[in-house]
Every structure is written in structure tokens, then in C-alpha cells.
Design an enzyme around this catalytic site. Structure first.
Site, PDB file in Angstrom:
ATOM      1  N   LYS A  78       2.279  -0.493   6.890  1.00 46.43           N
ATOM      2  CA  LYS A  78       3.260   0.268   7.682  1.00 46.43           C
ATOM      3  C   LYS A  78       2.950   1.757   7.558  1.00 46.43           C
ATOM      4  O   LYS A  78       2.625   2.257   6.460  1.00 46.43           O
ATOM      5  CB  LYS A  78       4.649  -0.036   7.147  1.00 46.43           C
ATOM      6  CG  LYS A  78       5.797   0.628   7.896  1.00 46.43           C
ATOM      7  CD  LYS A  78       7.136   0.175   7.280  1.00 46.43           C
ATOM      8  CE  LYS A  78       8.330   0.792   8.007  1.00 46.43           C
ATOM      9  NZ  LYS A  78       9.599   0.396   7.383  1.00 46.43           N
ATOM     10  N   SER A 153      12.957  -1.435  10.570  1.00 50.55           N
ATOM     11  CA  SER A 153      11.995  -0.493  11.047  1.00 50.55           C
ATOM     12  C   SER A 153      10.548  -0.950  10.905  1.00 50.55           C
ATOM     13  O   SER A 153       9.652  -0.315  11.458  1.00 50.55           O
ATOM     14  CB  SER A 153      12.189   0.842  10.331  1.00 50.55           C
ATOM     15  OG  SER A 153      11.981   0.687   8.956  1.00 50.55           O
ATOM     16  N   SER A 177      14.938  -3.336   6.558  1.00 51.70           N
ATOM     17  CA  SER A 177      13.776  -3.105   7.410  1.00 51.70           C
ATOM     18  C   SER A 177      12.568  -3.982   7.176  1.00 51.70           C
ATOM     19  O   SER A 177      11.600  -3.902   7.930  1.00 51.70           O
ATOM     20  CB  SER A 177      13.337  -1.647   7.295  1.00 51.70           C
ATOM     21  OG  SER A 177      14.325  -0.818   7.880  1.00 51.70           O
TER      22      SER A 177
END
Lengths: 486, 483, 94
Positions: A78, A153, A177
Site C-alpha cells: 500500500k 482505505s 481499512s
């Protein structure tokens, strides 16, 4: 097809010399080229670097000295985690061209384990969001239905694993997330206990809530990646100096005699009936496997969301104060003076959700409001923690839905408050600092994944994983893959 | 009609700690490095970085707190203080707010022979900010440039109660505080270099009033003298303003040493609400009694106590005692010498005159580089006291000792500098000198006292300085009248 | 607890937004603050605040130097480096 394999299966192929890391890397890179234009999981693909890393892994396998189970395995990360020499954007304009001169600790650990890094993954800007629609650059699609969001997210990280664009990925979880996108994308996503994994190099959103965790195609993969990244880090004063058990050792231990808690407050009116049905069926499956279940009460659940939306923005407003155009990141030219430069840079560099949270947070910390907002929220947090402590006196794990619904269509949730409600079942776990995993729990009639959440005691990831594995073995939801063609 | 005003002064002192590394990262704190060469992602506030507390900085804080008779707060923690400025890497400073390291201390300050205790409200730790550099002057430069070497250096902030009543007292407080932190070895105390900084808060109120007047903060005073002058100026300015019915504005003013006045500073920070909250990246501190005790055991004798003891034990005057306790190293040197030779007043003389003249300073470094260890100086003094060499010869020997590092006896023996005290030997020399200078003898008889000095000088010359002055004088007393 | 009316001035300070957006932002924030108000209903008398899940104290490091980062690395991301320094516009005094 190499890209269809899990990490442990691929590792097996490497060991038996049936495949090489370079072949695996190339297969994934080819698949990314073919499919990612549709999924848009990747922010940056680091092909040359990956192939160089794969070649080094090849050599180790050839000489009979591989580093371990992650050696040569293609992973992706990420874009909120710093990677030396590789652009790290947090999906924000304000860091669009930021190239960190250092690696996050978890990245170093993966590299030391021989992992091959395919690239950086799209996310909601600064990890603020539940759909990846807040990325400043583009939205990632849910591989199960390209018109729907993958969650957020860590949307890119979840989608990449679901679409076989990486063997496993790293995401981060502050209010859900990792778990929520794992649920929306039908894969395993684990948030470790707060302090289990180092935050050094994780671009901070909410310091007392953020944690790094793995996405995997199955539970065993998640355990393997967790093994590699867990552990005390002297560079992170909030990481806990507690030994790391062998997470794979007990994985097949089963659930006989295990006590499962079902939280009454999680079965609310807004819960999608298909999600509820899947969770209740999951409890039955676990009972069939020998577990006992009982109802538990977490009475402060409904206040968790409110407390979180004070604490997280407050800490975020502080953590994001540094983005000012002075030393790195965006600086909007043509400013009249210093103050103007700050305003223009932050005005242009931050998206609407980030601005919203920075404003909320600034407000919550300001003189006169501190006790009523931040101070109050921290006390409510204590109550949420105590709820879990009391429940865990009677049960070993808690089983619950991950989200109130399944993946929604892009653009569907415009009202911020509506978006926040996605996280109502995941947030209390962050507030309490406990480990939680979301695993595939079934599918809706229309073929959308449903997530099942398993929550454990602090530092008891092993039990959480064991329960997850038992359920997975009995159901095989994880074997289903989205239909994707180039 | 002049109102009688009472001055109320409080001082806020920032001391840079002499740790090897910064408060929250391992970068060096060494002064004078090229810009931005002593930084890392942590002290530059790069995304994703985290602070880690320097244990020694806490220790130095505890040590200072004990020396200032503060109570150390077992539970204390760091907090974030938010404001925007280019020298602030994170746009918040990690400091301490509601739970400081120590509180409620006191410092005895002496002005004009009168001693008063000044209260210390709190002592806490924080990180320093970077340095802004300007091309040309602050007013004309088009931009600022930032060097982050200093960002993250540990700072100890000591806030006094508003107990001071005169600028002299404020300067004295600062001097005493500086002496303590330098003695403890926790700070360089160098105001010019900025390792010790002082801001003042000053207000006036009608004498006898209970409420405080509006306070003004004064910054940019980089020496004791400047502190005193700035405060003197402020008193005049504020009194004048109050007299004409003007309201005192609560503001920050900068001392301009060239113009000799304070100037109002436009607001430098954009929010006076610092939005303090406990630092979530750092677990709290729990300073156990055992730790405090261990640190307490390392406290040296403090300047005031040492000064008093020197005066009493060695019969030194206040002036000399002050100088000798100006640095811990100098005091140590003096005491070692005095104890070895048993003549403290003589030792004091030698240290304050001959030794200080040679040394580059009076601090640790200078004393460490001194080629004459205390035992050797003590030896020299003994040689004078027991009559082996004369005082004047001793000065030469001292210089030779300084150049060569040899001890006194070796030099005296080698160069045959032993004092000649034999009356018989000297009698012959005196006779010779008297015979050679009849005119001078006449002058002396005529009442010119200086003539005698000349004759003594000639005897010294003839004996290469080794004649015992006492014996020469008694011989002259005897012989001169008879010539 | 004060009325959660976030003002346009406050919105302006943190974000540079066109007028239409400012009002929308203000409304959204007001809505969120109203939601957060439900915390008022919780009795937290005698409940201590918690910052972290696992209580820890005294996490410290030794006073030993570690290598600083090369200056070029530190300046590499600077928007306006000048020699060895970071350049920024001055504050214009009013």
C-alpha cells in the site's frame, strides 16, 4: 498458472524447483500489464527492481540456500508505507513526487526475507476513507464487479490479491481499512494487535490506531506474511517488546472446545440480511466443528464510531501539519509570502475528505473544546476497551460481521457520514487495540463477497488465525475467484 | 506626580543539553557542522518517522531538577505543541505540557550581599527547532533559508516564578542558574552560541498592589549584560507609558542591543492556541524513586555551597572564592593544590594570577590541557614556603614548568636556582655593590628611598636573582648607615 | 459542551475553497459534529482517558550516535533547495 497460486503453494513450487522466482515475477508483471488497466490497483509498478530481486532469489534457490517461505514471492505494498527510492504518494497530490530516502521497517523485513516487491498500491488519500474513491488520482475497482468499490482505505491492496495481481499484499488499518476491503473483495485481511507490528515508515494518519497488516489469498498466507513483519522495533516506541510466536504452528489446531462470542449490538437494524445470514451460518459451522457459542454484550459499540471520529481526525490534523511545502512534497509556486504558500499548498494538495478531517481534528483539539471532544472521546475509548475485556473473560474469540453491507457502487455514498457508517463494526476493534481478521464468509445472491470478522484478545493472533483456518477449511469460499479477462 | 511602581520579573531559560545525540533520534548534536549534515528522516519530520526518547536527556533533566530543589514528577509525559513555522520540521514541537518532568523548585540569588530565594515553577524537556538564515539583513532578504542541524537537539526549559524585582536580580538569577547547569555538566552555558537562552516576562504594578500588571515578553537577550539592560529599558518604557495613561500591550518585544531599546515583534506564530495533546507516539514516563536516587548520588557540590565552603575552610575572600568557583574544574584544581601544599591563600594567588594568565580559559577543557598538575604547583609553593627558592625565582620556574611539563624540583636542581640565604656569602656581594655605586649610596643618604631599591636590584643581578630578599634587606639595614 | 457550530472563518483557515464549496464543507462538518454529540450521553465520570491499548512506560534509547542521512538525500525532495539549505518565502509583516 503461477499467479493463481497462494504464497505457500508458490513457495512449494520454488522449493521443488518446479518454478523460479523470476518466472513468478514475470507472470505477475504480465498479468498486471494485462489486467490492471481495468482494476487500477497499482499506483506504481516497479518492474525492473522486481526482476532484479527475483533474479537474486533465483540464485539463492539454485545454491540451495533460500531465505525462508517468503523468498522470491511477489508482493505489493500500500502506497502509505515508505519505500526507499520508490515514489510514495499516499494517493495524495501533496506527496505526488515524494521519494523517501528510507524504507519502512516492515518493508525492510520483507526485503530481508527475500520478497520481490512488484509495486505500490492505490488507496484513499492518507488512508482516510472506506472506498478508495478518495484517492487523488483514480479509483480502484472491485474485481468482483468493476462498477463497485473495493472498499478502503486499502482498496488497491485488497483488489490486487483478489485479482491475482500479487501473491499477497500489505495494507494498513486504522478504523477498518484492511478488514473492510478484505470483506468487499472476498479475501483474508488481518489487523494485528496495536504494537505487534512496527509503524516506523508508515505515513501516520492516527498514531494511536494505525497498524500494518497482510492481505492474503488464504489464512495460511496471512499467517506467513504476519510472521515476517511482526516484532518489536526500537525505532517505534509504541511497538511492544513481546515474543513473536510461530503463527503457522497452531493453524490446523481446530476449534474444539473453543468459546465464541456473538456480540448482540452488532446485529443492528441496518445490517444487510444476506450479511447477517452468512455470519449466523458461520457460527453454526464453527459449532459443528466443536466450538461453543454464546451471546456477549459490547454496550458501547454505538459510541465507538463517534469516539473514533474525534480521535482519528484529531491525531490526523496533527500528523498532517507537516505537509507545508517547505522540505518535501508539493509546493504551489507564486505565493505572496510564507503564509500564502502554506495555504495554497495545503489547499491544492489535500482532497476534500482530508480537509474535512483536518478541520474536525483541529476543532476537537482547540482550547475550549479539548475536554468536550478529544478528552471525552478518550474516556469513551476506555469504556469500549472494558467492554471487550469483560467479554473476553467468558469467550476466546468474538465472531461478527465485518461490514453492515457489501461492496457498493462507485459514487453511491456521497454523504461523508454515510461513508463513515461502513466502519461501525471494525472501529471498536481499533479503539481497543485488539487483533481482528476478515475472511471470506460467503457470497450474496448477486455474487458479491461477504466478510466474516474474527476478533481476539491482545497478542492472540494465533487463536484468531486458527479459528479462521478452521472455518476456511470447512467452507472453501476462498477458492472462488472473480471472473476477469484482459 | 510619579507613581511608585514595583517591577515584577520572571525568566524563562532554555538550556541545550550536552547529550551526544538529539532528543528523539541518534543524530549528533555537535556544534558547527555544515548545514543539514546532522539530520535524518526523524528530525527532519519526514512522513512515517517516529521519535524515541534519549534516556540521558531525561537523566540530565532529573539532575538539574534536583540541583534546583524541584520535586520530580514520577508520572510525566511528552505533548505536542502545534504552530506553523519553517524551522519546525513537523509544525509541532514535542514538548511537555500538563505533566512536566519537575516543579516547585528554588534558586538562592545574591545581590549586593543580600540573598533571596527565587521560585522555580517548572522544568521540562523539549526538542529544539532548526535555524533560519537570511542573506543580508532580516528586513531586506527576499527569502529565508533553513538549516535543520539544530532541530531536535534536547532543550531543558526552566520557568521561574515572577519573583524577581530588579534587573540586577534577574541577571544574578541567570548567572547562578548558568553556573549550576555548567557545574552539573548538562549544558555549555554559552549564551553567544545559543546553548543557553533567556526570555523575560516583565510587568509593572503600583507598589502595594496585589494584582499583576500586563506583562510583556522580551526576547533576543544573548548575554547577562543584555538581559539587565533590556529589562532596565523596559522598566523605563513601561513606567513612562503608564504615567501618560497609555495601556501596556501584552506582546513580545525584541531587544535591539545596537539601538539600546526593545521593539515590538509582529506576531511570528499564526495560532496562539497550541492545541496541546499528549504525544501518542511516546509512552509516558514513570521516573522511579530508585532512578532519582541514583541521579542524586551523582550531584557534585554546587557553586554556592562550594563558594561558602572555600571562604570558611580556606579563609578566602568573597571575590577570590567567586572566581575560584567560576568553574568546577578550576575549583577542583585549586582545592587539590591547596590540600597538597597546605597553604590555601598562597595557592589561590597562584591559581588566579599565574595560572589563569597562561590558560586558554577556566573550563574543563582548559584545565585538562594544563601542563602543570595540582601536585606540581603545590610542590612549587612548598619550595617557596620552605625558603628553597625566592618568590621571584618561583615565577620563572613556574613558566618553565608550564612550557616543559617538568616538576619544580627538577628545574630548580638542574639550573641551580636554590635561594642563597647564607649571610656570609651575601655579605660579600652587598659590600661589592655598595662599593660600586657610591653615588646611589649618597642619594639614599640624601633621603631618596628609591635608591635602596636599586641597590637591592643590583644584589639580585649579581646573584642571578637567587639572593634571599630577606637576608639582603637585613644586610643593607645593617651596612648602609655605616657607609 | 459548546454548540458545534463550525464557522465559515474556521473552514477558511484550514482550507482554501471556493465559496460554494466552503458552505458545503461547513454543512458536512456540522452534520458530523452533530453526530459526534452523542458522546455527551455517555457517563464517563471517573473513567480515565486511554491513549493506547497496551500500557507501556519508559521506552527510551541510549545516547549513542547513529549516522545522519547524507545531505543530498535530505535535500532531494526539497521544492526549493539553495546550496545546502531549504529556501522558503519570508513572512510579510503587516
Amino acid at each position: 498458472m503461477l499467479t493463481g497460486l497462494s504464497v505457500h503453494e508458490l513457495a512449494g513450487r520454488f522449493r521443488r524447483k518446479e518454478a523460479t522466482p523470476t518466472q513468478a515475477a514475470r507472470a505477475y508483471l504480465d498479468r498486471i500489464t494485462a489486467l490492471d488497466p481495468k482494476i487500477k490497483a497499482y499506483m506504481t509498478v516497479t518492474a525492473d527492481r522486481a526482476l532484479a530481486q527475483a533474479a537474486a532469489a533465483d540464485a539463492r534457490f539454485q545454491s540451495g540456500r533460500p531465505l525462508g517461505l517468503l523468498d522470491g514471492i511477489p508482493l505489493a505494498i500500500k502506497d502509505v508505507l515508505c519505500t526507499r527510492g520508490i515514489r510514495t504518494t499516499c494517493s495524495s497530490r501533496i506527496l505526488e513526487n515524494f521519494v523517501p530516502p528510507y524504507d519502512a521497517t516492515v518493508v525492510t523485513k520483507l526485503l530481508d526475507a527475500g520478497a520481490v516487491i512488484l509495486g505500490k498500491l492505490n488507496m484513499d488519500e492518507f488512508a482516510m476513507g472506506s472506498s478508495t474513491e478518495n484517492s487523488a488520482f483514480f479509483t480502484t475497482r472491485n474485481p468482483w464487479d468493476l462498477a463497485r468499490v473495493p472498499g478502503g482505505s486499502s482498496g488497491g491492496a485488497a483488489a490486487a490479491v483478489a485479482a491475482d495481481l500479487a501473491a499477497a499484499t500489505l495494507g494498513t488499518d486504522t478504523g477498518g481499512s484492511i478488514r473492510q476491503p478484505a470483506a468487499f473483495c472476498g479475501r483474508v485481511g488481518l489487523k494485528p494487535t496495536y504494537g505487534r507490528v512496527s509503524r516506523y515508515g508508515l505515513v501516520a494518519f492516527a498514531s494511536s490506531l494505525d497498524q500494518v497488516g497482510p492481505f492474503g489469498k488464504d489464512v495460511r498466507d496471512a499467517a506467513l506474511v504476519l510472521q515476517a513483519i511482526a516484532g518489536h522495533d526500537p525505532m517505534d516506541s509504541t511497538s511492544v517488546d513481546v515474543g513473536v510466536p510461530d503463527y503457522s504452528a497452531e493453524l490446523e489446531g481446530g476449534v474444539k472446545g473453543l468459546r465464541i462470542g456473538i456480540p448482540a449490538e452488532y446485529f443492528i437494524e441496518g445490517l444487510d440480511p444476506e450479511v447477517e445470514a452468512a455470519v449466523r451460518a458461520a457460527v453454526e459451522t464453527l459449532r459443528d466443528l466443536g466450538a461453543e457459542s454464546q451471546s456477549v454484550s459490547l454496550p458501547h459499540t454505538e459510541y465507538g464510531l463517534a469516539a473514533y471520529y474525534v480521535i482519528a481526525p484529531a491525531e490526523a490534523s496533527s500528523n498532517l501539519a507537516r505537509y507545508d511545502g517547505v522540505k518535501y512534497g508539493l509546493r504551489v509556486p507564486g505565493a505572496r509570502d510564507l503564509i500564502d504558500m502554506y495555504s495554497r499548498t495545503r489547499g491544492a494538495g489535500f482532497g476534500a475528505e482530508v480537509k474535512r478531517r483536518v478541520m474536525l481534528g483541529t476543532y476537537a483539539l482547540s482550547a475550549g473544546y479539548y475536554d468536550a471532544y478529544y478528552g471525552k472521546a478518550l474516556r469513551v475509548r476506555t469504556l469500549v476497551q472494558r467492554d471487550f475485556q469483560r467479554a473476553f473473560e467468558r469467550v476466546d474469540v468474538i465472531v461478527a460481521p465485518t461490514t453492515p453491507g457489501v461492496a457498493f457502487k462507485m459514487g453511491e455514498r456521497e454523504d461523508p457520514l454515510q461513508m463513515y457508517l461502513n466502519d461501525v463494526f471494525t472501529i471498536p476493534v481499533n479503539l481497543a487495540g485488539l487483533p481482528g481478521v476478515s475472511i471470506p464468509g460467503g457470497f450474496t445472491q448477486t455474487g458479491l463477497p461477504v466478510g466474516l470478522q474474527i476478533i481476539g484478545k491482545a497478542f492472540d493472533e494465533a487463536t484468531v488465525l486458527r479459528v479462521a483456518r478452521a472455518y476456511e477449511a470447512a467452507t472453501a469460499w476462498h477458492e472462488r475467484k472473480p471472473e476477469l479477462t484482459a | 506626580m510619579t507613581q511608585d511602581y514595583e517591577t515584577v520579573i520572571g525568566l524563562e531559560v532554555h538550556a541545550q543539553l550536552r547529550t551526544r545525540t538529539k532528543m528523539f533520534c541518534g543524530c549528533s548534536t555537535a556544534f558547527g557542522a555544515p548545514p543539514n549534515t546532522q539530520t535524518c528522516p526523524v528530525c527532519q519530520g519526514m512522513p512515517g518517522t517516529l521519535p524515541v526518547i534519549n534516556r540521558r536527556a531525561i537523566e540530565y533533566g532529573i539532575k538539574t531538577a534536583l540541583a534546583l530543589q524541584c520535586s520530580v514528577n514520577a508520572d510525566n509525559r511528552f505533548a505536542r505543541k502545534h504552530y506553523y513555522y519553517p524551522d519546525m520540521p513537523k509544525n509541532y514541537q514535542i514538548s511537555q505540557y500538563e505533566e512536566p518532568l519537575a516543579e516547585h523548585g528554588r534558586l538562592e540569588v545574591e545581590v549586593g550581599g543580600v540573598s533571596r530565594a527565587i521560585g522555580i515553577q517548572r522544568l521540562h524537556l523539549e526538542e529544539d527547532v532548526g535555524k533560519l538564515v537570511h542573506e543580508g539583513s532580516l528586513e531586506t532578504a527576499p527569502s529565508s533559508q533553513v538549516d535543520f542541524n539544530r532541530a531536535g537537539v534536547p532543550l531543558m526549559e526552566i520557568v521561574s516564578l515572577p519573583d524577581m524585582r530588579t534587573p540586577e536580580e534577574a541577571a544574578a538569577y541567570l548567572r547562578s542558574l548558568r553556573a549550576i547547569v555548567v557545574y552539573l555538566g548538562v549544558c555549555d552555558g554559552n549564551m553567544e552560541e545559543g546553548s543557553l537562552r533567556c526570555d523575560a516576562n516583565i510587568s509593572l504594578r503600583p507598589r502595594g498592589a496585589v494584582e499583576y500588571g500586563t506583562k510583556v515578553e522580551i526576547k533576543n537577550m544573548n548575554s547577562f549584560r543584555n538581559v539587565q539592560h533590556a529589562l532596565e529599558y523596559e522598566i523605563t518604557r513601561q513606567a513612562r507609558a503608564l504615567e501618560t495613561g497609555e495601556r501596556i500591550v501584552q506582546e513580545t518585544r525584541l531587544w535591539d542591543p545596537d539601538k539600546g531599546r526593545t521593539v515590538s515583534m509582529r506576531s511570528k506564530e499564526f495560532a496562539h492556541d497550541y492545541r496541546y495533546f499528549p504525544e501518542p507516539d511516546l509512552p509516558p514516563l514513570d521516573v522511579e524513586p530508585a532512578w532519582i536516587e541514583r541521579v542524586g548520588a551523582t550531584l557534585p557540590e554546587l557553586p554556592a555551597a562550594r563558594r561558602a565552603r572555600f571562604m570558611e575552610a580556606y579563609g578566602l575572600g568573597a571575590y577570590d572564592a567567586d572566581l575560584l568557583t567560576g568553574s568546577r574544574a578550576l575549583g577542583d584544581y585549586f582545592e587539590a593544590t591547596a590540600q597538597a601544599c597546605g597553604k590555601p591563600k598562597v595557592a589561590a594567588n597562584w591559581v588566579l594570577n599565574e595560572l589563569l594568565r597562561e590558560l586558554a580559559g577556566d573550563d574543563e577543557r582548559a584545565l585538562a590541557a594544563c601542563p602543570i598538575p595540582p601536585a606540581n604547583l603545590a610542590d612549587l609553593i612548598t619550595l617557596i614556603e620552605d625558603g628553597t627558592i625566592s618568590g621571584r625565582i618561583a615565577k620563572d620556574v613556574f613558566e618553565k614548568m608550564y612550557r616543559s611539563g617538568e616538576d619544580a624540583r627538577a628545574i630548580v636542581d638542574r639550573e641551580g636556582l636554590t635561594q642563597v640565604a647564607d649571610a656570609g656569602e651575601l655579605s660579600a656581594v652587598v659590600d661589592q655593590v655598595l662599593a660600586q655605586h657610591p653615588k646611589v649610596v649618597e642619594d639614599w643618604k640624601g633621603g631618596k628611598k628609591a635608591a635602596r631599591g636599586f641597590l637591592v636590584g643590583q644584589v639580585m643581578k649579581a646573584t642571578a636573582g637567587k639572593a634571599s630578599p630577606a637576608v639582603v634587606n637585613s644586610l643593607l639595614d645593617e651596612k648602609l648607615p655605616k657607609v | 459542551m459548546p454548540d458545534p457550530k463550525i464557522t465559515l472563518a474556521e473552514v477558511e483557515q484550514v482550507a482554501r475553497l471556493a465559496d460554494a464549496e466552503k458552505e458545503k464543507m461547513r454543512r458536512e462538518l456540522d452534520g458530523i459534529l452533530t453526530y459526534i454529540d452523542k458522546l455527551r450521553a455517555v457517563d464517563t465520570e471517573g473513567v480515565p482517558p486511554t491513549s493506547r491499548a497496551v500500557p507501556m512506560v519508559n521506552v527510551m534509547r541510549e545516547d549513542e550516535t547513529t549516522p545522519s542521512c547524507p545531505r543530498e538525500d535530505m535535500l532531494a525532495n526539497a521544492p526549493d533547495p539553495v546550496g545546502d539549505l531549504f529556501r522558503v518565502p519570508k513572512i510579510i509583516e503587516e
